[in-house]
Design a protein around this motif. Structure first.
Motif, PDB file in Angstrom:
ATOM      1  N   GLY A 283       4.025  17.114  -6.653  1.00  0.00           N
ATOM      2  CA  GLY A 283       4.466  16.927  -5.098  1.00  0.00           C
ATOM      3  C   GLY A 283       4.769  17.037  -4.123  1.00  0.00           C
ATOM      4  N   GLU A 284       5.602  18.237  -4.480  1.00  0.00           N
ATOM      5  CA  GLU A 284       5.806  19.856  -3.274  1.00  0.00           C
ATOM      6  C   GLU A 284       5.142  20.484  -3.615  1.00  0.00           C
ATOM      7  OE1 GLU A 284      10.003  22.328  -3.103  1.00  0.00           O
ATOM      8  OE2 GLU A 284       9.933  20.823  -4.695  1.00  0.00           O
ATOM      9  N   ALA A 285       4.313  21.231  -4.380  1.00  0.00           N
ATOM     10  CA  ALA A 285       3.363  22.197  -4.039  1.00  0.00           C
ATOM     11  C   ALA A 285       1.848  21.786  -3.885  1.00  0.00           C
ATOM     12  CB  ALA A 285       3.533  22.539  -6.063  1.00  0.00           C
ATOM     13  N   VAL A 286       1.535  20.709  -3.456  1.00  0.00           N
ATOM     14  CA  VAL A 286       0.499  20.793  -3.680  1.00  0.00           C
ATOM     15  C   VAL A 286      -0.529  21.042  -2.117  1.00  0.00           C
ATOM     16  CG1 VAL A 286      -0.612  19.146  -5.387  1.00  0.00           C
ATOM     17  CG2 VAL A 286       0.119  18.033  -3.092  1.00  0.00           C
ATOM     18  N   ASN A 287      -1.841  21.969  -1.339  1.00  0.00           N
ATOM     19  CA  ASN A 287      -1.890  21.956  -0.055  1.00  0.00           C
ATOM     20  C   ASN A 287      -2.389  20.085   0.326  1.00  0.00           C
ATOM     21  OD1 ASN A 287      -0.949  23.746   0.226  1.00  0.00           O
ATOM     22  ND2 ASN A 287      -2.939  25.148  -1.073  1.00  0.00           N
ATOM     23  N   LYS A 288      -3.039  20.196   1.573  1.00  0.00           N
ATOM     24  CA  LYS A 288      -3.880  18.633   1.771  1.00  0.00           C
ATOM     25  C   LYS A 288      -4.974  19.159   0.727  1.00  0.00           C
ATOM     26  CE  LYS A 288      -1.463  17.489   5.095  1.00  0.00           C
ATOM     27  NZ  LYS A 288      -0.642  16.097   5.217  1.00  0.00           N
ATOM     28  N   MET A 289      -4.984  17.426   0.772  1.00  0.00           N
ATOM     29  CA  MET A 289      -6.789  17.376  -0.406  1.00  0.00           C
ATOM     30  C   MET A 289      -7.058  17.771  -1.563  1.00  0.00           C
ATOM     31  SD  MET A 289      -9.411  17.195   3.032  1.00  0.00           S
ATOM     32  CE  MET A 289     -10.705  16.845   1.934  1.00  0.00           C
ATOM     33  N   ALA A 290      -5.872  17.902  -1.976  1.00  0.00           N
ATOM     34  CA  ALA A 290      -5.967  18.477  -3.989  1.00  0.00           C
ATOM     35  C   ALA A 290      -5.985  17.478  -4.676  1.00  0.00           C
ATOM     36  CB  ALA A 290      -3.910  19.737  -3.835  1.00  0.00           C
ATOM     37  N   ASP A 291      -6.641  18.023  -5.496  1.00  0.00           N
ATOM     38  CA  ASP A 291      -7.295  17.559  -6.991  1.00  0.00           C
ATOM     39  C   ASP A 291      -6.076  17.717  -7.974  1.00  0.00           C
ATOM     40  OD1 ASP A 291      -9.841  16.984  -5.585  1.00  0.00           O
ATOM     41  OD2 ASP A 291     -10.551  18.053  -6.603  1.00  0.00           O
ATOM     42  N   LEU A 304       4.790   7.325  -7.965  1.00  0.00           N
ATOM     43  CA  LEU A 304       3.146   7.546  -6.780  1.00  0.00           C
ATOM     44  C   LEU A 304       3.724   7.070  -5.154  1.00  0.00           C
ATOM     45  CD1 LEU A 304       0.808   9.376  -6.762  1.00  0.00           C
ATOM     46  CD2 LEU A 304      -0.257   7.580  -7.583  1.00  0.00           C
ATOM     47  N   SER A 305       3.647   8.075  -4.508  1.00  0.00           N
ATOM     48  CA  SER A 305       3.704   7.137  -2.974  1.00  0.00           C
ATOM     49  C   SER A 305       2.358   7.321  -2.774  1.00  0.00           C
ATOM     50  CB  SER A 305       4.640   7.920  -2.048  1.00  0.00           C
ATOM     51  OG  SER A 305       4.194   7.532  -1.055  1.00  0.00           O
ATOM     52  N   MET A 306       1.817   5.785  -1.909  1.00  0.00           N
ATOM     53  CA  MET A 306       0.480   5.713  -1.426  1.00  0.00           C
ATOM     54  C   MET A 306       0.589   6.248   0.047  1.00  0.00           C
ATOM     55  SD  MET A 306      -1.164   3.594  -3.564  1.00  0.00           S
ATOM     56  CE  MET A 306      -0.954   2.089  -5.319  1.00  0.00           C
ATOM     57  N   MET A 307       1.407   6.572   0.459  1.00  0.00           N
ATOM     58  CA  MET A 307       1.682   7.625   1.711  1.00  0.00           C
ATOM     59  C   MET A 307       1.304   8.389   1.296  1.00  0.00           C
ATOM     60  SD  MET A 307       1.207   5.117   3.964  1.00  0.00           S
ATOM     61  CE  MET A 307       1.483   6.415   5.487  1.00  0.00           C
ATOM     62  N   TRP A 308       1.542   9.568   0.621  1.00  0.00           N
ATOM     63  CA  TRP A 308       1.716  10.659   0.323  1.00  0.00           C
ATOM     64  C   TRP A 308       0.138  10.626   0.083  1.00  0.00           C
ATOM     65  CZ3 TRP A 308      -0.446  12.754  -4.693  1.00  0.00           C
ATOM     66  CH2 TRP A 308       0.507  13.990  -4.695  1.00  0.00           C
ATOM     67  N   ILE A 310      -2.549   8.899   1.109  1.00  0.00           N
ATOM     68  CA  ILE A 310      -3.681   8.666   2.147  1.00  0.00           C
ATOM     69  C   ILE A 310      -2.768   9.365   2.803  1.00  0.00           C
ATOM     70  CG2 ILE A 310      -3.277   7.173   3.944  1.00  0.00           C
ATOM     71  CD1 ILE A 310      -2.734   4.977   2.818  1.00  0.00           C
ATOM     72  N   ASP A 311      -1.784  10.327   3.805  1.00  0.00           N
ATOM     73  CA  ASP A 311      -1.844  11.107   4.105  1.00  0.00           C
ATOM     74  C   ASP A 311      -2.363  13.156   3.500  1.00  0.00           C
ATOM     75  OD1 ASP A 311      -0.341   9.429   5.728  1.00  0.00           O
ATOM     76  OD2 ASP A 311       2.023  10.604   5.226  1.00  0.00           O
ATOM     77  N   GLY A 312      -1.926  12.633   2.850  1.00  0.00           N
ATOM     78  CA  GLY A 312      -2.513  14.428   2.197  1.00  0.00           C
ATOM     79  C   GLY A 312      -4.598  14.111   2.023  1.00  0.00           C
ATOM     80  N   GLY A 313      -4.266  13.131   1.687  1.00  0.00           N
ATOM     81  CA  GLY A 313      -6.143  13.105   1.214  1.00  0.00           C
ATOM     82  C   GLY A 313      -6.169  13.439  -0.452  1.00  0.00           C
ATOM     83  N   HIS A 314      -4.942  13.069  -1.331  1.00  0.00           N
ATOM     84  CA  HIS A 314      -5.218  14.101  -2.236  1.00  0.00           C
ATOM     85  C   HIS A 314      -6.002  12.820  -3.710  1.00  0.00           C
ATOM     86  CE1 HIS A 314      -2.047  16.510  -1.127  1.00  0.00           C
ATOM     87  NE2 HIS A 314      -1.757  15.498  -1.142  1.00  0.00           N
TER      88      HIS A 314
END
Length: 373
Positions: A283-291, A304-308, A310-314
């Motif tokens: 969770g700390e390491a990923v960039n936006k839109m990470a797989d 697992l945060s739903m907002m995380w 949504i905000d990240g597009g992961h």
């Protein structure tokens, strides 16, 4: 007057039919002993015992394969030790799902089968229904009616094993059977996980867990043009990861997430570490839109945060071994791109001891049974 002896002459058509029949019988079978040695696990938690059992006879649609090698996988250890909670009636079982061998007998009436002598693989996926939506759309590893080798069907810790003809995949000549056996699970699992991710040349791929599967993941990702960041608790495995092409090697501690961010962050994460403790780091390491692709079997839940999301597009998803087409694609890749994992060949008689070594964490690369030893 003595009768004239007229030599008997076989009509040409009959000679052709006899020859064709002989060739067909030769093509369908080789001499196979009625009994074979197999490593049997009699019950959950019981050690493997090598005993003689009847050699299986292939039915219609099946092949009999004489094993040359079989990789030793952590899943075999889980099955032996009863960690998969299998029904008791599945025991005794023969484990092993990284087998390579040659076809020696073809079930009567089987069509479209490889020829006698063809080298084929015996991976985790034994067969599927072939009729459901996942099977029809190329996602057969999610078939609800699939069976696994070494679980519902006897595996490849044996001198001979059955293989459905429709799931027979030829092993390229460039792949050595001992070096190649772990490709059928460890390598294939890493390949399929990376194939499902949005991996682009130059992106940062974080491989968590630099053991056998992770090492395959490092080499495959690098060969596909990614920049690899390896994470593990073991300094020796991190050193191995560097030698296999990881650009950055990071200890798996409380600072790992921040260290990954400092190294550029993660565009793709493949988790091979069987622990829920990896999740906060991810969770700390990923960039936006990470797989984030989870491969390791972790039964405990993670936050697992739903907002995380949504905000990240992961995208967060799992990947299980690989399909037949994944296997074909990967074996072709491996034939052209050697993957120099440290593989130790062991004799068949040491199969149970090999699982004990895995349990104690004494294996840096992979172990593989060599049936010629």
């Amino acid at each position: 007057m003595y009768p004239i002896a007229i030599p008997y002459s076989v009509p040409p058509r009959l000679r052709l039919d006899c020859a064709a029949t002989a060739m067909k019988e030769s093509a369908m079978s080789r001499t196979v002993p009625p009994r074979m040695k197999a490593a049997l696990c009699d019950a959950p938690g019981a050690p493997l015992e090598i005993r003689e059992i009847d050699t299986p006879e292939p039915a219609r649609g099946e092949l009999l394969v004489e094993l040359e090698s079989c990789g030793v996988c952590h899943s075999d250890l889980h099955l032996r030790d009863g960690q998969e909670n299998l029904p008791a009636d599945l025991y005794p079982i023969v484990v092993g799902h990284e087998g390579i061998g040659r076809v020696v007998r073809i079930g009567e009436g089987t069509t479209g089968a490889p020829l006698i002598g063809t080298r084929v693989g015996l991976p985790w996926l034994y067969d599927t229904c072939l009729a459901c939506k996942p099977c029809r759309t190329g996602w057969e590893t999610y078939c609800a009616d699939q069976t696994a080798r070494g679980v519902e069907r006897h595996g490849a810790f044996a001198e001979y094993a059955l293989l459905p003809a429709s799931f027979a995949i030829e092993i390229p000549d460039a792949i050595d059977p001992v070096q190649g056996a772990p490709l059928l699970c460890a390598g294939l699992t890493a390949w399929a996980a990376l194939a499902r991710a949005r991996l682009e040349p130059g992106c940062n791929v974080v491989i968590i867990g630099a053991g056998g599967l992770g090492q395959y993941g490092i080499m495959i990702a690098k060969a596909r043009g990614a920049r690899v960041i390896a994470v593990d608790r073991d300094p020796a495995k991190l050193e191995t990861a560097r030698g296999l092409g990881a650009a950055v090697a990071i200890p798996a501690d409380e600072h790992a997430g921040a260290a990954i961010r400092q190294a550029g962050g993660a565009d793709v994460v493949i988790n091979f570490a069987p622990s829920p403790s990896a999740w906060p780091m991810i969770g700390e390491a990923v960039n936006k839109m990470a797989d984030i692709v989870t491969v390791a079997m972790v039964h405990e839940p993670v936050p697992l945060s739903m907002m995380w999301l949504i905000d990240g597009g992961h995208r967060v998803f799992g990947s299980s071994v690989g399909t037949r087409q994944d296997t074909i694609d990967f074996l072709r890749f491996a034939a052209m791109n050697p993957l120099p994992i440290d593989i130790e060949a062991i004799p068949f008689r040491d199969a149970d001891a090999a699982l004990d070594r895995l349990k104690r964490g004494e294996v840096a690369g992979r172990l593989c049974i060599d049936f010629s030893l």
